[in-house]
Design a protein around this motif. Structure first.
Motif, PDB file in Angstrom:
ATOM      1  N   LEU A  44       0.830  -1.210   0.000  1.00 28.83           N
ATOM      2  CA  LEU A  44       0.000   0.000   0.000  1.00 28.83           C
ATOM      3  C   LEU A  44       0.858   1.250   0.000  1.00 28.83           C
ATOM      4  N   VAL A  45       1.875   1.281   0.855  1.00 27.59           N
ATOM      5  CA  VAL A  45       2.751   2.449   0.931  1.00 27.59           C
ATOM      6  C   VAL A  45       3.485   2.650  -0.394  1.00 27.59           C
ATOM      7  N   TRP A  46       3.947   1.562  -0.993  1.00 31.86           N
ATOM      8  CA  TRP A  46       4.630   1.668  -2.291  1.00 31.86           C
ATOM      9  C   TRP A  46       3.686   2.200  -3.361  1.00 31.86           C
ATOM     10  N   PHE A  47       2.460   1.669  -3.399  1.00 37.04           N
ATOM     11  CA  PHE A  47       1.495   2.106  -4.406  1.00 37.04           C
ATOM     12  C   PHE A  47       1.135   3.578  -4.228  1.00 37.04           C
ATOM     13  N   ALA A  48       0.911   4.009  -2.962  1.00 38.92           N
ATOM     14  CA  ALA A  48       0.550   5.403  -2.710  1.00 38.92           C
ATOM     15  C   ALA A  48       1.686   6.336  -3.118  1.00 38.92           C
ATOM     16  N   ALA A  50       4.079   5.684  -5.390  1.00 38.66           N
ATOM     17  CA  ALA A  50       4.197   5.642  -6.853  1.00 38.66           C
ATOM     18  C   ALA A  50       3.098   6.474  -7.505  1.00 38.66           C
ATOM     19  N   MET A  51       1.893   6.398  -6.952  1.00 40.86           N
ATOM     20  CA  MET A  51       0.782   7.186  -7.489  1.00 40.86           C
ATOM     21  C   MET A  51       1.057   8.675  -7.343  1.00 40.86           C
ATOM     22  N   GLN A  52       1.589   9.082  -6.186  1.00 34.86           N
ATOM     23  CA  GLN A  52       1.895  10.489  -5.966  1.00 34.86           C
ATOM     24  C   GLN A  52       2.942  10.985  -6.953  1.00 34.86           C
ATOM     25  N   ARG A  53       4.011  10.202  -7.143  1.00 37.11           N
ATOM     26  CA  ARG A  53       5.060  10.613  -8.084  1.00 37.11           C
ATOM     27  C   ARG A  53       4.523  10.680  -9.505  1.00 37.11           C
ATOM     28  N   TRP A  54       3.669   9.746  -9.875  1.00 35.74           N
ATOM     29  CA  TRP A  54       3.105   9.737 -11.230  1.00 35.74           C
ATOM     30  C   TRP A  54       2.236  10.964 -11.458  1.00 35.74           C
ATOM     31  N   LEU A  55       1.415  11.311 -10.457  1.00 35.27           N
ATOM     32  CA  LEU A  55       0.544  12.476 -10.597  1.00 35.27           C
ATOM     33  C   LEU A  55       1.347  13.759 -10.727  1.00 35.27           C
ATOM     34  N   VAL A  56       2.415  13.889  -9.935  1.00 31.48           N
ATOM     35  CA  VAL A  56       3.242  15.096  -9.995  1.00 31.48           C
ATOM     36  C   VAL A  56       3.885  15.240 -11.367  1.00 31.48           C
ATOM     37  N   ARG A  57       4.281  14.116 -11.969  1.00 32.01           N
ATOM     38  CA  ARG A  57       4.956  14.172 -13.281  1.00 32.01           C
ATOM     39  C   ARG A  57       3.989  14.384 -14.429  1.00 32.01           C
TER      40      ARG A  57
END
Length: 275
Positions: A44-48, A50-57
């Motif tokens: 869960l922590v990894w997915f959250a 990764a999702m945050q980094r993807w959204l920022v990019r």
């Protein structure tokens, strides 16, 4: 023989994973439950993250928003995913939320004895990210700290000073204290400097010299034009030099130093002309 060995190992593993670690009322945690919980929380922590980094990019291409807004939205969504994911994980591993009442009570006592600041900073961080009184890239001043906002997280905000020193400030200070944000209005700001010339100096000559010095600096704006302010209208005249600039382009400290040094070089010429 092989079947007997596998059966024996399976029974051994079942006993290990079935070993009860904690049992409080309806709350029953075994080794297997704990292992599954740790694995799911790690994912869960990894997915959250990764999702945050993807959204920022990728948000700039789709939503056309600035960096500060991207980081704020991605951070809030990350925390929502973490909270909802933890609820689903606890239900999946067989831990009922109602069974955590005793633990929640103990945590409540702990909050009363020292965790209130952590909770306050977390809530303040959410308020800062949602209301956005400051954002990444803004030049702010909190107390004696002045610098550019580099990161806004749930508990603290990172400000990088002109000396390239990162100062970690608890988010609660941005809610309860006065915060100067030079970039908040998205407009130029005014810089003031003491003239450092004799009181009897001719105003027209001083203004002309100051405008020559200020206009030669690349960070000073032509409009509004550099000007003079009278600091002591009731007594001996004392002049203050003013200039406008974009706060994102440079720090107030750096611009003040450069303009003061440039003006000081020309003061002897002004005094000679006045004499």
């Amino acid at each position: 023989m092989l079947l007997d060995t596998l059966t024996s190992q399976s029974a051994w593993l079942s006993r290990i994973f079935g070993f009860v670690l904690v049992q409080m009322g309806d709350l029953r945690v075994t080794v297997g439950t704990l292992a599954k919980l740790l694995l799911l929380v790690t994912l869960l922590v990894w997915f959250a993250g990764a999702m945050q980094r993807w959204l920022v990019r990728h948000m700039p291409q789709r939503w056309h928003v600035d960096e500060g807004t991207r980081i704020a939205i991605a951070s809030v969504l990350r925390y929502l995913v973490l909270v909802l994911g933890m609820v689903l994980i606890l239900q999946n591993v067989g831990i009922k939320l109602s069974a955590l009442g005793v633990v929640a009570g103990a945590v409540g006592v702990g909050v009363g004895f020292g965790l209130q600041n952590i909770v306050s900073n977390f809530i303040s961080g959410l308020i800062v990210m949602l209301e956005r009184p400051i954002k990444v890239g803004d030049r702010v001043e909190v107390g004696a700290v002045e610098g550019v906002v580099r990161e806004i997280s749930a508990r603290r905000t990172t400000i990088v000073t002109a000396d390239n020193i990162a100062v970690l400030i608890p988010n609660q200070r941005f809610i309860v204290e006065n915060v100067s944000n030079a970039a908040y209005l998205g407009e130029p700001v005014r810089l003031r400097l003491s003239a450092g010339v004799p009181p009897a100096t001719d105003r027209a000559a001083l203004l002309q010299l100051w405008r020559q010095v200020a206009s030669a600096h690349a960070k000073v704006l032509a409009e509004p034009a550099p000007a003079l302010l009278l600091r002591n209208p009731g007594g001996s005249p004392q002049w203050e030099l003013t200039a406008w600039y974009w706060p994102e382009s440079t720090s107030r400290e750096q611009l003040s130093s450069e303009l003061a040094a440039a003006f000081a070089e020309h003061v002897p010429r002004l005094e000679a002309a006045h004499g």
